[in-house]
Design a protein around this motif. Sequence first.
Motif, PDB file in Angstrom:
ATOM      1  N   ALA A 162     -57.070  13.019  29.148  1.00 47.68           N
ATOM      2  CA  ALA A 162     -55.746  12.437  29.487  1.00 47.68           C
ATOM      3  C   ALA A 162     -54.730  12.666  28.358  1.00 47.68           C
ATOM      4  CB  ALA A 162     -55.838  10.855  29.911  1.00 47.68           C
ATOM      5  N   CYS A 206     -49.903  17.683  30.238  1.00 47.83           N
ATOM      6  CA  CYS A 206     -49.404  16.591  31.113  1.00 47.83           C
ATOM      7  C   CYS A 206     -50.888  16.339  31.784  1.00 47.83           C
ATOM      8  CB  CYS A 206     -48.690  16.961  32.395  1.00 47.83           C
ATOM      9  SG  CYS A 206     -47.185  17.597  31.941  1.00 47.83           S
ATOM     10  N   ASN A 207     -51.358  15.291  31.170  1.00 48.25           N
ATOM     11  CA  ASN A 207     -52.773  14.519  31.547  1.00 48.25           C
ATOM     12  C   ASN A 207     -53.816  15.439  31.556  1.00 48.25           C
ATOM     13  OD1 ASN A 207     -53.983  12.119  32.319  1.00 48.25           O
ATOM     14  ND2 ASN A 207     -54.088  12.880  34.539  1.00 48.25           N
ATOM     15  N   GLY A 258     -55.029  18.482  34.811  1.00 46.33           N
ATOM     16  CA  GLY A 258     -53.621  18.596  34.163  1.00 46.33           C
ATOM     17  C   GLY A 258     -52.964  19.847  34.054  1.00 46.33           C
ATOM     18  N   SER A 273     -51.268  13.952  27.006  1.00 45.13           N
ATOM     19  CA  SER A 273     -50.053  14.370  27.470  1.00 45.13           C
ATOM     20  C   SER A 273     -49.120  14.185  25.963  1.00 45.13           C
ATOM     21  CB  SER A 273     -49.547  13.250  28.238  1.00 45.13           C
ATOM     22  OG  SER A 273     -50.127  13.440  29.661  1.00 45.13           O
TER      23      SER A 273
END
Length: 251
Positions: free
Chosen positions: A22, A7-8, A59, A24
């Motif tokens: 980033a 996630c990110n 993240g 994901s």
Amino acid sequence: MSVIQLCNIAYTYPSGITALKAISLSIKQGEKVVLMGSNGSGKSSLCLLLAGVIKPDEGDYLIKGQRFRYCRKHRQQLCRSIGYVFQDPDVQVVATHVDEDVAFGLRNIGLKEEEVQQRITEYLELTGISELRKKAVHTLSYGQKKQVALAGVLAMEPEIVMLDEPFAWLDYRQSQRLLAVLSQLSESGKTVIVSTHDSQFAHEWADRALIMQNGQLKADGSVREVFAREQLLEELDIAPVKQNMSCLHHS
């Protein structure tokens, strides 16, 4: 069920080079995934992150819905869940003899010696190198060392197996054996992630393709969908596939 979720995720090396931006994604149990991209795209950094070798700056990394915390306990659990075969076997093969190398991780997790010996026999046979059991590692070819590293990882019986450029330095017979092993892992329900430059292999073997560029995930979809986008492949420096050729010749 998703076995891996990012996630990110972002990561910058201490040198200041930004490797991941980033990211994901979600990988389901039993998927056959290829990770592709030109040199410097970030795919090796993504492999290292998934293996728990590097910690993201931003993240979350989740294994079966649980956030990975990079503490000793979680790292030990990760070693049992994910097996990572490095591109360079010299960073992974640690013992002086083949059987001792395969046994290394098994003894570290406290298996009884009888079980250790059974797994050595099973996974040397699976990878086609039973005859190397008592050989000194320094006498092996580079391709043979890669097979030893693979046997050591598989002997831990992880649920997820990751391989970074596994066909590099393998001869034809070794490559065919590896293809057979990948098929067997998939048939047994394992999740398999392969980092590769080989478009032909990727198109024929995988369910799904992830393509990196400049630290970003630029494409994520079924191999059929991704390889049908010729302009995208050209932009991402991915070789097109030749429809009348096949790299999967093992029986």
